[in-house]
Design an enzyme around this catalytic site. Structure first.
Site, PDB file in Angstrom:
ATOM      1  N   ASP A 100      44.846 -12.391  11.201  1.00  0.00           N
ATOM      2  CA  ASP A 100      44.931 -13.554  12.085  1.00  0.00           C
ATOM      3  C   ASP A 100      46.194 -13.483  12.940  1.00  0.00           C
ATOM      4  O   ASP A 100      47.303 -13.582  12.423  1.00  0.00           O
ATOM      5  CB  ASP A 100      44.948 -14.836  11.251  1.00  0.00           C
ATOM      6  CG  ASP A 100      43.622 -15.083  10.557  1.00  0.00           C
ATOM      7  OD1 ASP A 100      42.608 -15.194  11.264  1.00  0.00           O
ATOM      8  OD2 ASP A 100      43.602 -15.140   9.308  1.00  0.00           O
ATOM      9  N   HIS A 106      40.743  -8.929   7.546  1.00  0.00           N
ATOM     10  CA  HIS A 106      40.795  -9.900   8.648  1.00  0.00           C
ATOM     11  C   HIS A 106      42.257 -10.247   8.919  1.00  0.00           C
ATOM     12  O   HIS A 106      42.957 -10.754   8.040  1.00  0.00           O
ATOM     13  CB  HIS A 106      40.000 -11.139   8.234  1.00  0.00           C
ATOM     14  CG  HIS A 106      39.892 -12.198   9.281  1.00  0.00           C
ATOM     15  ND1 HIS A 106      38.901 -12.199  10.252  1.00  0.00           N
ATOM     16  CD2 HIS A 106      40.623 -13.315   9.501  1.00  0.00           C
ATOM     17  CE1 HIS A 106      39.030 -13.274  11.015  1.00  0.00           C
ATOM     18  NE2 HIS A 106      40.077 -13.970  10.586  1.00  0.00           N
ATOM     19  N   MET A 166      44.003 -15.674  17.896  1.00  0.00           N
ATOM     20  CA  MET A 166      44.066 -17.096  18.246  1.00  0.00           C
ATOM     21  C   MET A 166      45.242 -17.247  19.201  1.00  0.00           C
ATOM     22  O   MET A 166      46.313 -17.755  18.850  1.00  0.00           O
ATOM     23  CB  MET A 166      44.237 -17.933  16.977  1.00  0.00           C
ATOM     24  CG  MET A 166      42.942 -18.035  16.179  1.00  0.00           C
ATOM     25  SD  MET A 166      43.203 -18.472  14.457  1.00  0.00           S
ATOM     26  CE  MET A 166      43.576 -16.845  13.800  1.00  0.00           C
ATOM     27  N   HIS A 222      41.542 -11.178  14.531  1.00  0.00           N
ATOM     28  CA  HIS A 222      41.151 -12.498  15.041  1.00  0.00           C
ATOM     29  C   HIS A 222      42.308 -13.030  15.884  1.00  0.00           C
ATOM     30  O   HIS A 222      43.325 -13.469  15.347  1.00  0.00           O
ATOM     31  CB  HIS A 222      40.842 -13.424  13.856  1.00  0.00           C
ATOM     32  CG  HIS A 222      40.448 -14.807  14.257  1.00  0.00           C
ATOM     33  ND1 HIS A 222      40.357 -15.837  13.347  1.00  0.00           N
ATOM     34  CD2 HIS A 222      40.113 -15.337  15.457  1.00  0.00           C
ATOM     35  CE1 HIS A 222      39.984 -16.941  13.976  1.00  0.00           C
ATOM     36  NE2 HIS A 222      39.833 -16.669  15.251  1.00  0.00           N
ATOM     37  N   MET A 277      48.325 -15.320  15.751  1.00  0.00           N
ATOM     38  CA  MET A 277      48.492 -16.650  16.367  1.00  0.00           C
ATOM     39  C   MET A 277      49.770 -16.660  17.196  1.00  0.00           C
ATOM     40  O   MET A 277      50.779 -16.069  16.808  1.00  0.00           O
ATOM     41  CB  MET A 277      48.601 -17.720  15.280  1.00  0.00           C
ATOM     42  CG  MET A 277      47.454 -17.708  14.279  1.00  0.00           C
ATOM     43  SD  MET A 277      47.586 -19.090  13.147  1.00  0.00           S
ATOM     44  CE  MET A 277      46.299 -18.667  11.952  1.00  0.00           C
ATOM     45  N   MET A 326      34.091 -20.714  13.796  1.00  0.00           N
ATOM     46  CA  MET A 326      35.156 -21.283  12.949  1.00  0.00           C
ATOM     47  C   MET A 326      34.589 -22.441  12.144  1.00  0.00           C
ATOM     48  O   MET A 326      33.937 -23.332  12.690  1.00  0.00           O
ATOM     49  CB  MET A 326      36.319 -21.785  13.809  1.00  0.00           C
ATOM     50  CG  MET A 326      37.163 -20.710  14.461  1.00  0.00           C
ATOM     51  SD  MET A 326      37.909 -19.531  13.318  1.00  0.00           S
ATOM     52  CE  MET A 326      38.870 -20.589  12.220  1.00  0.00           C
ATOM     53  N   SER A 364      41.025 -12.501   4.590  1.00  0.00           N
ATOM     54  CA  SER A 364      42.119 -12.810   5.517  1.00  0.00           C
ATOM     55  C   SER A 364      43.444 -12.710   4.773  1.00  0.00           C
ATOM     56  O   SER A 364      43.625 -13.331   3.720  1.00  0.00           O
ATOM     57  CB  SER A 364      41.946 -14.222   6.071  1.00  0.00           C
ATOM     58  OG  SER A 364      43.181 -14.681   6.586  1.00  0.00           O
ATOM     59  N   GLY A 394      44.153 -22.180  12.851  1.00  0.00           N
ATOM     60  CA  GLY A 394      45.610 -22.349  12.812  1.00  0.00           C
ATOM     61  C   GLY A 394      46.217 -22.158  11.433  1.00  0.00           C
ATOM     62  O   GLY A 394      47.337 -21.691  11.322  1.00  0.00           O
ATOM     63  N   PHE A 395      45.458 -22.517  10.408  1.00  0.00           N
ATOM     64  CA  PHE A 395      46.032 -22.467   9.061  1.00  0.00           C
ATOM     65  C   PHE A 395      44.972 -22.072   8.037  1.00  0.00           C
ATOM     66  O   PHE A 395      43.805 -22.430   8.180  1.00  0.00           O
ATOM     67  CB  PHE A 395      46.607 -23.840   8.671  1.00  0.00           C
ATOM     68  CG  PHE A 395      47.668 -24.309   9.613  1.00  0.00           C
ATOM     69  CD1 PHE A 395      48.991 -23.900   9.456  1.00  0.00           C
ATOM     70  CD2 PHE A 395      47.346 -25.109  10.699  1.00  0.00           C
ATOM     71  CE1 PHE A 395      49.973 -24.302  10.349  1.00  0.00           C
ATOM     72  CE2 PHE A 395      48.323 -25.520  11.604  1.00  0.00           C
ATOM     73  CZ  PHE A 395      49.644 -25.113  11.421  1.00  0.00           C
ATOM     74  N   GLY A 396      45.415 -21.358   7.003  1.00  0.00           N
ATOM     75  CA  GLY A 396      44.553 -21.083   5.870  1.00  0.00           C
ATOM     76  C   GLY A 396      44.533 -22.289   4.938  1.00  0.00           C
ATOM     77  O   GLY A 396      45.304 -23.234   5.109  1.00  0.00           O
ATOM     78  N   GLY A 397      43.629 -22.252   3.986  1.00  0.00           N
ATOM     79  CA  GLY A 397      43.619 -23.267   2.938  1.00  0.00           C
ATOM     80  C   GLY A 397      43.047 -24.613   3.327  1.00  0.00           C
ATOM     81  O   GLY A 397      43.234 -25.595   2.605  1.00  0.00           O
ATOM     82  N   ASP A 432      34.528 -18.366   9.315  1.00  0.00           N
ATOM     83  CA  ASP A 432      35.947 -18.234   8.986  1.00  0.00           C
ATOM     84  C   ASP A 432      36.542 -19.624   8.770  1.00  0.00           C
ATOM     85  O   ASP A 432      36.559 -20.443   9.695  1.00  0.00           O
ATOM     86  CB  ASP A 432      36.656 -17.523  10.146  1.00  0.00           C
ATOM     87  CG  ASP A 432      38.142 -17.306   9.898  1.00  0.00           C
ATOM     88  OD1 ASP A 432      38.599 -17.557   8.763  1.00  0.00           O
ATOM     89  OD2 ASP A 432      38.835 -16.880  10.849  1.00  0.00           O
ATOM     90  N   GLY A 433      37.032 -19.852   7.537  1.00  0.00           N
ATOM     91  CA  GLY A 433      37.705 -21.104   7.221  1.00  0.00           C
ATOM     92  C   GLY A 433      37.053 -21.820   6.054  1.00  0.00           C
ATOM     93  O   GLY A 433      35.896 -22.229   6.147  1.00  0.00           O
ATOM     94  N   GLY A 434      37.772 -21.911   4.956  1.00  0.00           N
ATOM     95  CA  GLY A 434      37.268 -22.652   3.802  1.00  0.00           C
ATOM     96  C   GLY A 434      36.094 -22.007   3.096  1.00  0.00           C
ATOM     97  O   GLY A 434      35.352 -22.674   2.371  1.00  0.00           O
ATOM     98  N   GLY A 462      40.182 -16.262   2.825  1.00  0.00           N
ATOM     99  CA  GLY A 462      41.611 -16.057   2.623  1.00  0.00           C
ATOM    100  C   GLY A 462      42.054 -16.559   1.273  1.00  0.00           C
ATOM    101  O   GLY A 462      42.278 -15.784   0.333  1.00  0.00           O
TER     102      GLY A 462
END
Ligand code: DX5
Ligand code: ZN
Length: 226
Positions: free
Chosen positions: A33, A31, A66, A64, A35, A135, A8, A140-143, A173-175, A195
């Site tokens: 994102d 990827h 959102m 992706h 938004m 998800m 990402s 909404g946010f990376g990290g 997707d995420g973490g 990401g």
């Protein structure tokens, strides 16, 4: 089917997106994102940036969305030549019609679920899809920190997909990092968005390969031997 690693670009240097793509040559896709500050409390980029970026790389685009009203906006990403377009089922009015429209326009159709959205109400429509995105953080946010509570849903989705007999990817997707990717793969995921893990690494290219090795080495992985 081998695992796919799809970095990402959300947490990369957004002022140098074309340059960032050169750092992930070995990835299976990129990827992106999108938004809209309505479906999620963040605003990123949209179609004009995607269209420009498309001219800077041969990597397949994994979009992706959102956003609210993907029924209206998603087809334009397929028309722009994006290989895979993901819409959120919580935002779509007619997910089956939208999936068919994406196919008609030459894109793969992928449906995303927030962490709290169960897969079971949608079990009968996965045959319309090429991929389900689960998800593993609130979008909404990376990290953000990986949510282990999604792992049972990954396993249940793998079982639903297995029963169809079709090749349908399960993307997380995420973490996702060198640690959490193992748990995802063991639960049945085979497409991994990362990401921060990739773009926060000194050598993003090497991290893509390390993530691939980790996911492929899982004994009970959804990737192995498929
Ligand atoms: C979050 C996005 C993710 C995010 C992943 O809403 O959909 O794609 O960029 O970033 P990391 O890997 O840092 O969680
Ligand atoms: Zn994403």
């Amino acid at each position: 089917m081998p695992c796919c690693i799809t970095p990402s670009i959300l947490n990369s240097d957004l002022a140098d997106l074309a340059g960032q793509l050169k750092r992930i040559h070995g990835a299976d896709s990129v990827h992106v994102d999108v938004m809209d500050n309505h479906f999620v409390p963040n605003l990123t980029l949209g179609l004009p940036v995607v269209e420009s970026l498309r001219r800077h790389t041969d990597l397949p685009f994994d979009i992706h969305l959102m956003i609210e009203d993907p029924d209206r906006w998603a087809p334009q990403y397929a028309e722009a030549g994006c290989e895979s377009v993901t819409f959120h089922v919580e935002a779509a009015t007619a997910p089956i019609r939208l999936a068919r429209e994406l196919h008609r326009l030459g894109s793969r159709a992928s449906m995303a679920l927030r962490p709290a959205t169960p897969i079971e109400p949608y079990a009968d429509l996965v045959t319309e899809l090429d991929q389900v995105l689960l998800m593993t953080v609130e979008p909404g946010f990376g990290g953000q920190k990986f949510l282990d509570l999604v792992l049972p849903k990954i396993a249940r989705t793998r079982e639903i997909v297995r029963r169809t007999g079709q090749q349908i990817g399960i993307q997380v997707d995420g973490g996702v990092n060198l640690d959490t990717i193992v748990r995802c793969a063991e639960a049945g995921a085979d497409v991994f968005v990362a990401g921060t893990a990739v773009f926060g690494a000194d050598d993003p290219e090497a991290m893509v390969e390390a993530l691939r090795q980790k996911a492929s080495s899982c004994e009970f992985s959804g990737c192995a031997g498929r």
